[in-house]
Design a protein around this motif. Structure first.
Motif, PDB file in Angstrom:
ATOM      1  N   MET A   1      47.872  30.101  12.098  1.00 60.47           N
ATOM      2  CA  MET A   1      46.847  30.383  11.110  1.00 60.47           C
ATOM      3  C   MET A   1      45.544  29.660  11.462  1.00 60.47           C
ATOM      4  SD  MET A   1      46.367  32.057   8.250  1.00 60.47           S
ATOM      5  CE  MET A   1      44.938  32.158   7.176  1.00 60.47           C
ATOM      6  N   LYS A   2      45.630  28.414  11.883  1.00 61.36           N
ATOM      7  CA  LYS A   2      44.443  27.657  12.275  1.00 61.36           C
ATOM      8  C   LYS A   2      43.743  28.323  13.464  1.00 61.36           C
ATOM      9  CE  LYS A   2      46.304  23.160  10.864  1.00 61.36           C
ATOM     10  NZ  LYS A   2      46.774  21.845  11.362  1.00 61.36           N
TER      11      LYS A   2
ATOM     12  N   LYS B   1      35.617  44.965  14.828  1.00 55.30           N
ATOM     13  CA  LYS B   1      36.614  45.153  15.880  1.00 55.30           C
ATOM     14  C   LYS B   1      37.275  43.840  16.264  1.00 55.30           C
ATOM     15  CE  LYS B   1      37.219  47.179  20.485  1.00 55.30           C
ATOM     16  NZ  LYS B   1      36.533  47.876  21.611  1.00 55.30           N
ATOM     17  N   ALA B   2      36.472  42.776  16.430  1.00 57.86           N
ATOM     18  CA  ALA B   2      37.021  41.469  16.796  1.00 57.86           C
ATOM     19  C   ALA B   2      37.852  40.894  15.657  1.00 57.86           C
ATOM     20  CB  ALA B   2      35.892  40.506  17.164  1.00 57.86           C
ATOM     21  N   PHE B   3      37.392  41.065  14.418  1.00 57.31           N
ATOM     22  CA  PHE B   3      38.121  40.570  13.250  1.00 57.31           C
ATOM     23  C   PHE B   3      39.506  41.213  13.194  1.00 57.31           C
ATOM     24  CE2 PHE B   3      37.369  38.470   9.061  1.00 57.31           C
ATOM     25  CZ  PHE B   3      38.592  38.768   8.467  1.00 57.31           C
ATOM     26  N   LYS B   4      39.531  42.537  13.335  1.00 59.85           N
ATOM     27  CA  LYS B   4      40.817  43.240  13.295  1.00 59.85           C
ATOM     28  C   LYS B   4      41.729  42.783  14.432  1.00 59.85           C
ATOM     29  CE  LYS B   4      42.837  47.865  13.716  1.00 59.85           C
ATOM     30  NZ  LYS B   4      42.547  49.326  13.826  1.00 59.85           N
ATOM     31  N   LYS B   5      41.172  42.619  15.621  1.00 56.49           N
ATOM     32  CA  LYS B   5      41.972  42.193  16.772  1.00 56.49           C
ATOM     33  C   LYS B   5      42.598  40.837  16.517  1.00 56.49           C
ATOM     34  CE  LYS B   5      41.700  41.009  21.674  1.00 56.49           C
ATOM     35  NZ  LYS B   5      40.811  40.874  22.864  1.00 56.49           N
TER      36      LYS B   5
ATOM     37  N   MET C   1      43.099  39.292  13.633  1.00 52.26           N
ATOM     38  CA  MET C   1      44.054  39.350  12.526  1.00 52.26           C
ATOM     39  C   MET C   1      45.372  39.976  12.965  1.00 52.26           C
ATOM     40  SD  MET C   1      43.754  41.444   8.974  1.00 52.26           S
ATOM     41  CE  MET C   1      45.144  41.480   7.826  1.00 52.26           C
ATOM     42  N   HIS C   2      45.287  41.084  13.677  1.00 49.98           N
ATOM     43  CA  HIS C   2      46.513  41.748  14.109  1.00 49.98           C
ATOM     44  C   HIS C   2      47.244  40.928  15.166  1.00 49.98           C
ATOM     45  CE1 HIS C   2      45.854  46.112  12.525  1.00 49.98           C
ATOM     46  NE2 HIS C   2      45.720  45.192  11.602  1.00 49.98           N
ATOM     47  N   THR C   3      46.505  40.194  15.981  1.00 45.12           N
ATOM     48  CA  THR C   3      47.158  39.296  16.938  1.00 45.12           C
ATOM     49  C   THR C   3      47.964  38.236  16.197  1.00 45.12           C
ATOM     50  OG1 THR C   3      45.464  39.615  18.637  1.00 45.12           O
ATOM     51  CG2 THR C   3      46.764  37.597  18.761  1.00 45.12           C
ATOM     52  N   PHE C   4      47.384  37.687  15.134  1.00 39.42           N
ATOM     53  CA  PHE C   4      48.098  36.703  14.314  1.00 39.42           C
ATOM     54  C   PHE C   4      49.414  37.282  13.810  1.00 39.42           C
ATOM     55  CE2 PHE C   4      49.045  35.506   9.899  1.00 39.42           C
ATOM     56  CZ  PHE C   4      49.383  34.170  10.075  1.00 39.42           C
ATOM     57  N   PHE C   5      49.372  38.483  13.237  1.00 41.15           N
ATOM     58  CA  PHE C   5      50.592  39.063  12.684  1.00 41.15           C
ATOM     59  C   PHE C   5      51.573  39.486  13.782  1.00 41.15           C
ATOM     60  CE2 PHE C   5      48.184  39.427   8.686  1.00 41.15           C
ATOM     61  CZ  PHE C   5      49.150  38.962   7.809  1.00 41.15           C
TER      62      PHE C   5
ATOM     63  N   ALA D   1      47.254  48.139   7.627  1.00 40.94           N
ATOM     64  CA  ALA D   1      48.529  48.505   8.245  1.00 40.94           C
ATOM     65  C   ALA D   1      48.853  47.439   9.286  1.00 40.94           C
ATOM     66  CB  ALA D   1      48.428  49.890   8.878  1.00 40.94           C
ATOM     67  N   LEU D   2      49.603  46.427   8.884  1.00 39.01           N
ATOM     68  CA  LEU D   2      49.837  45.271   9.740  1.00 39.01           C
ATOM     69  C   LEU D   2      50.857  45.602  10.823  1.00 39.01           C
ATOM     70  CD1 LEU D   2      49.967  42.576   6.915  1.00 39.01           C
ATOM     71  CD2 LEU D   2      47.990  43.332   8.256  1.00 39.01           C
ATOM     72  N   PRO D   3      50.600  45.201  12.052  1.00 36.52           N
ATOM     73  CA  PRO D   3      51.453  45.604  13.174  1.00 36.52           C
ATOM     74  C   PRO D   3      52.856  45.005  13.098  1.00 36.52           C
ATOM     75  CG  PRO D   3      49.890  43.919  13.867  1.00 36.52           C
ATOM     76  CD  PRO D   3      49.489  44.316  12.486  1.00 36.52           C
ATOM     77  N   GLY D   4      53.835  45.838  13.378  1.00 34.01           N
ATOM     78  CA  GLY D   4      55.200  45.367  13.519  1.00 34.01           C
ATOM     79  C   GLY D   4      55.915  45.050  12.231  1.00 34.01           C
ATOM     80  N   MET D   5      55.322  45.403  11.085  1.00 30.62           N
ATOM     81  CA  MET D   5      55.997  45.108   9.818  1.00 30.62           C
ATOM     82  C   MET D   5      55.730  46.228   8.825  1.00 30.62           C
ATOM     83  SD  MET D   5      53.652  42.103   8.061  1.00 30.62           S
ATOM     84  CE  MET D   5      53.903  40.957   9.412  1.00 30.62           C
ATOM     85  N   HIS D   6      56.535  46.234   7.777  1.00 24.17           N
ATOM     86  CA  HIS D   6      56.367  47.179   6.681  1.00 24.17           C
ATOM     87  C   HIS D   6      55.629  46.453   5.556  1.00 24.17           C
ATOM     88  CE1 HIS D   6      59.144  49.955   8.656  1.00 24.17           C
ATOM     89  NE2 HIS D   6      59.915  48.907   8.876  1.00 24.17           N
ATOM     90  N   VAL D   7      54.576  47.091   5.036  1.00 24.35           N
ATOM     91  CA  VAL D   7      53.757  46.463   4.002  1.00 24.35           C
ATOM     92  C   VAL D   7      53.710  47.353   2.769  1.00 24.35           C
ATOM     93  CG1 VAL D   7      51.594  45.256   3.530  1.00 24.35           C
ATOM     94  CG2 VAL D   7      52.307  45.632   5.895  1.00 24.35           C
ATOM     95  N   ILE D   8      53.847  46.730   1.606  1.00 27.32           N
ATOM     96  CA  ILE D   8      53.737  47.440   0.333  1.00 27.32           C
ATOM     97  C   ILE D   8      52.678  46.733  -0.498  1.00 27.32           C
ATOM     98  CG2 ILE D   8      54.916  48.094  -1.799  1.00 27.32           C
ATOM     99  CD1 ILE D   8      57.551  47.997  -0.112  1.00 27.32           C
ATOM    100  N   TYR D   9      51.676  47.485  -0.931  1.00 20.62           N
ATOM    101  CA  TYR D   9      50.633  46.949  -1.804  1.00 20.62           C
ATOM    102  C   TYR D   9      50.758  47.595  -3.183  1.00 20.62           C
ATOM    103  CZ  TYR D   9      48.349  45.737   2.672  1.00 20.62           C
ATOM    104  OH  TYR D   9      48.057  45.249   3.925  1.00 20.62           O
TER     105      TYR D   9
END
Length: 426
Positions: free
Chosen positions: A141-142, A190-194, A196-200, A249-257
Motif C-alpha cells: 500500500m505504501k 492511465k498511470a493511476f489505473k496502472k 492501482m491495478h498493479t497493487f491489486f 473492475a479490479l484484476p484477478g478478483m470478483h468485486v461487488i458494489y
C-alpha cells in the motif's frame, strides 16, 4: 416464573437493533439466530434469489468479475451479502468485506480518486480471512501511494501501524489529501489505473493456495446527500461508475458494489442486481399474504421465545403493512412500540401515535412537486415523470417513499403506506 414485560421489551428491542450497544453479535451469530430465507421461492414476494445468482456468476466467470447490487436502504442488501460470504466455496474464494462509510462521507459527492484509494485501503484493512501477512500488504500500500506521490501526511501513521486506519481518517477529514488524489487521477489517469491495478495484482498473487478474492464493497447505496445537494450526489455516483468502470473492475478478483436504487451508470456492462422491498400489498390494494407472512416470520425470529403476540396482539398485520415491506422501516416501527410504557400487548392508540410520528417525519419538507408525483404514482402504479421532475422522483425513491413491487412479469410502484393516507389532504 416468566420474564416481565420490561425484560421482554428489552430483549426484543436489542434483537431489532443489533448494531447498537457495546456487545454486538458476530455476523455468523446474527445469521444463525435471525435469518429468514425470504428469497426461497423465485416467484415469491421478495423476488428471485439474487445471492444464488451472484454466486453462480462468480463461479462461471474466469479470472474476475464486477457486479452491482442496487436497492433501497433498509431492503436487506447487507444481510444478503452476509449470506453470500457464508455460502461462498472457501476452497476457491476468499471473501473480503468493507463498508465504504468507514472511509468516505456519503453526504458529500463521490469522487473517483478517493473511491479508488479507499478500495485499496479497505482491502488491506479487512482481509483477515485472506491469511496474507498484514505487513506485506501495508508495504504494498505504501509503495502504491508513493508511486502516485500522494502519501503526504498519511506517511507517519502508516509507518507506525495499520495503514488503513490512517487513510480512513485522511480520506474523511483531509480535503487537501482528497484534492491531491483527484489531481493525480485527472493529470494521468492511465498511470493511476496502472499503479492501482498493479497493487491489486500483487495482492491477488499473495493469496493462499491460489484462492480468488471476492471483494464486497458495501454502503455506496448510502450516497444520497441532503435535499440541497441530492442532485449533485446522485450525479456523482452515476458519473464515477460510468467514467471509471474499467478501474473499478479490479484484476484477478470478483468485486461487488452496493449502489443506490437510482444509480443507472451509462454504458455499465456488468450485472446489476436489484434488491427491492418485500411485496406486502397487491396492485389491487389488498394484502399480499405471502409477503406479510414472510415479514411476520422475521419478527417472530427476533421476539423473545418467538412470542410476537405478546407485543402486537392481533395488530401484527397493521404494523407489517405500515412498513411498506422494508426491513428497516419494520424494525423502526417495532422499536418505537417497544419503548412505550403501557401494558402489553400495545394498544391501538400506541400504534396510532407511532404511525403519526413516523408519518410526520416522512412528510416534513416534501415539496408540492413531490406530493404531485406521489399522487400520480398512486393513480398509475408507475413512476413516470417529466425530465424536469426527475430529481424529485429519484429523491422520493431514495428515501423509500416510492416503493417498487414485483408483480409477475411487470413491476409496479406504490406510495409508502404511511404517506399514502396524506395524499388526499396534501
Amino acid at each position: 416464573m416468566g420474564v416481565t414485560d420490561r425484560e421482554y421489551r428489552k430483549a426484543f428491542y436489542r434483537a431489532v437493533n443489533l448494531h447498537q450497544g457495546a456487545h454486538m453479535m458476530t455476523e455468523e451469530e446474527q445469521f444463525e439466530r435471525y435469518y429468514v430465507p425470504v428469497y426461497a421461492h423465485d416467484d415469491g414476494p421478495a423476488g428471485p434469489d439474487l445471492v444464488k445468482e451472484m454466486a453462480t456468476a462468480i463461479d462461471f466467470t474466469v479470472g474476475g468479475s464486477v457486479q452491482l447490487l442496487s436497492g433501497y436502504r433498509g431492503a436487506g442488501k447487507t444481510t444478503e451479502l452476509m449470506r453470500l460470504r457464508r455460502d461462498l466455496d472457501r476452497d476457491a474464494y476468499v471473501p473480503v468485506y468493507m463498508d465504504i462509510e468507514d472511509y468516505l462521507n456519503t453526504e458529500l459527492p463521490l469522487d473517483g480518486g478517493s473511491l479508488l484509494i479507499a478500495l485499496a485501503a479497505g482491502f488491506v484493512d479487512n482481509c483477515e480471512e485472506a491469511a496474507v501477512p498484514r505487513q506485506r500488504l501495508v508495504a504494498r500500500m505504501k509503495t502504491f501511494l508513493d508511486r502516485l506521490d500522494i502519501r503526504g501526511e498519511a506517511d507517519a501513521a502508516a509507518s507506525a501501524g495499520p495503514v488503513g486506519l490512517d487513510i480512513k481518517a485522511t480520506l474523511r477529514d483531509d480535503e487537501s489529501f482528497r484534492a491531491r488524489v483527484a489531481k493525480a487521477l485527472e493529470s494521468n489517469r492511465k498511470a493511476f489505473k496502472k499503479e492501482m491495478h498493479t497493487f491489486f495484482q500483487e495482492v491477488v498473487a499473495a493469496m493462499p493456495s491460489g484462492k480468488t478474492p471476492v471483494f464486497i464493497v458495501d454502503s455506496i447505496d448510502h450516497y444520497r446527500g441532503r435535499a440541497a445537494v441530492f442532485n449533485e450526489v446522485r450525479d456523482s455516483v452515476e458519473s464515477v461508475f460510468s467514467t471509471y468502470s474499467s478501474e473499478l473492475a479490479l484484476p484477478g478478483m470478483h468485486v461487488i458494489y452496493t449502489v443506490p436504487i437510482y444509480a443507472k451508470p451509462t454504458g455499465w456492462e456488468g450485472q446489476i442486481w436489484p434488491v427491492l422491498n418485500v411485496k406486502v400489498q397487491e396492485r389491487s390494494g389488498g394484502d399480499c399474504r405471502e409477503g406479510m407472512d414472510l415479514l411476520r416470520q422475521v419478527l417472530v425470529r427476533r421476539a423473545p421465545d418467538g412470542d410476537l403476540k405478546r407485543l402486537l396482539g392481533d395488530q401484527d398485520d397493521r404494523v407489517i403493512r405500515a412498513s411498506g415491506g422494508l426491513f428497516r422501516e419494520l424494525f423502526r416501527l417495532v422499536s418505537a412500540l417497544l419503548l412505550k410504557d403501557g401494558a402489553l400487548p400495545v394498544s391501538t392508540g400506541d400504534i396510532d401515535q407511532v404511525e403519526r410520528q413516523q408519518r410526520s417525519y416522512a412528510a416534513a419538507g416534501l415539496t408540492e412537486e413531490q406530493w404531485d408525483i406521489l399522487r400520480t404514482v398512486r393513480q398509475t402504479g408507475q413512476l413516470r415523470v417529466p425530465r424536469e421532475r426527475t430529481s424529485e422522483a429519484w429523491t422520493l425513491q431514495a428515501l423509500g417513499y416510492v416503493l417498487r413491487y414485483r408483480n409477475g412479469v411487470v413491476d409496479w410502484y406504490g406510495v409508502h403506506p404511511l404517506l399514502d393516507k396524506l395524499l388526499d389532504e396534501a
